[in-house]
Write a protein that holds these residues in place. Structure first.
Motif, PDB file in Angstrom:
ATOM      1  N   LYS A  87       0.845  -1.195   0.000  1.00  0.00           N
ATOM      2  CA  LYS A  87       0.000   0.000   0.000  1.00  0.00           C
ATOM      3  C   LYS A  87       0.877   1.240   0.000  1.00  0.00           C
ATOM      4  N   ILE A  88       0.523   2.218  -0.843  1.00  0.00           N
ATOM      5  CA  ILE A  88       1.282   3.462  -0.888  1.00  0.00           C
ATOM      6  C   ILE A  88       0.349   4.626  -1.197  1.00  0.00           C
ATOM      7  N   GLY A  89       0.619   5.757  -0.558  1.00  0.00           N
ATOM      8  CA  GLY A  89      -0.127   6.979  -0.804  1.00  0.00           C
ATOM      9  C   GLY A  89       0.813   8.165  -0.773  1.00  0.00           C
ATOM     10  N   ARG A  90       0.348   9.267  -1.289  1.00  0.00           N
ATOM     11  CA  ARG A  90       1.149  10.495  -1.297  1.00  0.00           C
ATOM     12  C   ARG A  90       0.571  11.475  -0.296  1.00  0.00           C
ATOM     13  N   HIS A  91       1.444  11.996   0.577  1.00  0.00           N
ATOM     14  CA  HIS A  91       0.954  12.888   1.624  1.00  0.00           C
ATOM     15  C   HIS A  91       0.842  14.326   1.134  1.00  0.00           C
ATOM     16  N   ASP A  92       1.749  14.751   0.279  1.00  0.00           N
ATOM     17  CA  ASP A  92       1.677  16.129  -0.210  1.00  0.00           C
ATOM     18  C   ASP A  92       0.811  16.188  -1.468  1.00  0.00           C
ATOM     19  N   THR A  93       0.684  17.362  -2.028  1.00  0.00           N
ATOM     20  CA  THR A  93      -0.144  17.653  -3.206  1.00  0.00           C
ATOM     21  C   THR A  93      -1.597  17.227  -2.984  1.00  0.00           C
ATOM     22  N   GLY A  94      -2.243  16.664  -3.993  1.00  0.00           N
ATOM     23  CA  GLY A  94      -3.675  16.384  -3.916  1.00  0.00           C
ATOM     24  C   GLY A  94      -4.459  17.510  -4.560  1.00  0.00           C
ATOM     25  N   SER A  95      -5.684  17.229  -4.923  1.00  0.00           N
ATOM     26  CA  SER A  95      -6.519  18.232  -5.591  1.00  0.00           C
ATOM     27  C   SER A  95      -7.611  18.736  -4.661  1.00  0.00           C
ATOM     28  N   ILE A  96      -7.876  20.038  -4.740  1.00  0.00           N
ATOM     29  CA  ILE A  96      -8.931  20.640  -3.932  1.00  0.00           C
ATOM     30  C   ILE A  96     -10.286  20.130  -4.428  1.00  0.00           C
ATOM     31  N   TRP A  97     -11.186  19.840  -3.511  1.00  0.00           N
ATOM     32  CA  TRP A  97     -12.517  19.381  -3.914  1.00  0.00           C
ATOM     33  C   TRP A  97     -13.575  20.062  -3.067  1.00  0.00           C
ATOM     34  N   ASP A  98     -14.755  20.137  -3.609  1.00  0.00           N
ATOM     35  CA  ASP A  98     -15.901  20.722  -2.933  1.00  0.00           C
ATOM     36  C   ASP A  98     -16.610  19.610  -2.173  1.00  0.00           C
ATOM     37  N   PRO A  99     -16.643  19.667  -0.828  1.00  0.00           N
ATOM     38  CA  PRO A  99     -17.254  18.578  -0.065  1.00  0.00           C
ATOM     39  C   PRO A  99     -18.732  18.370  -0.343  1.00  0.00           C
ATOM     40  N   ASP A 100     -19.360  19.319  -1.006  1.00  0.00           N
ATOM     41  CA  ASP A 100     -20.769  19.147  -1.371  1.00  0.00           C
ATOM     42  C   ASP A 100     -20.941  18.479  -2.731  1.00  0.00           C
ATOM     43  N   GLN A 101     -19.805  18.160  -3.394  1.00  0.00           N
ATOM     44  CA  GLN A 101     -19.850  17.516  -4.697  1.00  0.00           C
ATOM     45  C   GLN A 101     -19.297  16.091  -4.598  1.00  0.00           C
ATOM     46  N   PRO A 102     -19.678  15.188  -5.517  1.00  0.00           N
ATOM     47  CA  PRO A 102     -19.139  13.826  -5.494  1.00  0.00           C
ATOM     48  C   PRO A 102     -17.619  13.842  -5.619  1.00  0.00           C
ATOM     49  N   LEU A 103     -16.986  12.899  -4.960  1.00  0.00           N
ATOM     50  CA  LEU A 103     -15.536  12.776  -5.007  1.00  0.00           C
ATOM     51  C   LEU A 103     -15.161  11.927  -6.221  1.00  0.00           C
TER      52      LEU A 103
END
Length: 206
Positions: A87-103
């Motif tokens: 299992k691996i994930g990235r802690h930095d970066t990521g995209s901003i999302w609207d919590p009222d919209q589907p992910l």
């Protein structure tokens, strides 16, 4: 929620509840609570994946949980447990999302798999096998990735807890204990000064 001197009123579709104090922990939805409180919290979409390994060296019991701080970014992961894959994930970066919209699901962006595979190929090539599974998760990031645990700037009987930045779940038991002590007893034996809103005094308003 309505806060007035001496009590808090919470209105639901079924009923209204009143109490002498309340804890407000809205996660990524804190931004929807303006103007009651404005916190410097970003809702961020993060990708996590499991990759087939070509060696038992990456199995649990042989390989540890890990963090990697590299020129490619900051990553974390865990060994393959029962054949699940590394299992691996990235802690930095990521995209901003609207919590009222589907992910957007895993794979919606090329970097969902690409960033994770790139770092495996660079540092653990024998773990960069077939993608077995990918998911996305929700982070609520504070600017310094530190927690926010403090009184509401205007209503001292309302405690705010947020900005848990992807690792708050690891501390949920002690954070819950601190908040219950603060609401019930008015104090806690733990030092909560590092989590003060004052460190964001230029970005927090009511």
């Amino acid at each position: 929620m309505k806060a007035k001197a001496g009590f808090v009123s919470v209105c639901t579709e079924q009923e209204e509840y009143q109490a002498g104090a309340a804890i407000l922990s809205a996660g990524a939805w804190f931004r929807t609570l303006s103007p009651f409180v404005n916190l410097p919290i970003r809702a961020v979409r993060k990708a996590v994946a499991w990759f087939e390994t070509g060696s038992p060296a990456f199995d649990a019991g042989r390989f540890p949980g890990f963090t990697l701080n590299t020129r490619k970014g900051g990553y974390y992961g865990f060994p393959s447990i029962g054949g699940s894959g590394l299992k691996i994930g990235r802690h930095d970066t990521g995209s901003i999302w609207d919590p009222d919209q589907p992910l957007a699901p895993f794979g919606s962006h090329a970097e969902d798999e690409g960033d994770l595979r790139d770092v495996l190929e660079a540092y653990m090539p024998r773990a960069a096998g077939r993608l077995k599974r990918g998911i996305v998760c929700k982070y609520e990031m504070s600017p310094d990735e530190g927690f926010i645990i403090d009184r509401h700037p205007e209503f001292p009987h309302v405690w705010i807890a947020g900005g848990f930045s992807g690792h708050g779940f690891k501390f949920s038991s002690v954070v819950g204990k601190m908040l219950s002590d603060l609401v019930i007893d008015g104090h806690t034996t733990h030092d909560i000064r590092p989590f003060s809103l004052a460190r964001f005094n230029r970005t927090v308003s009511v």
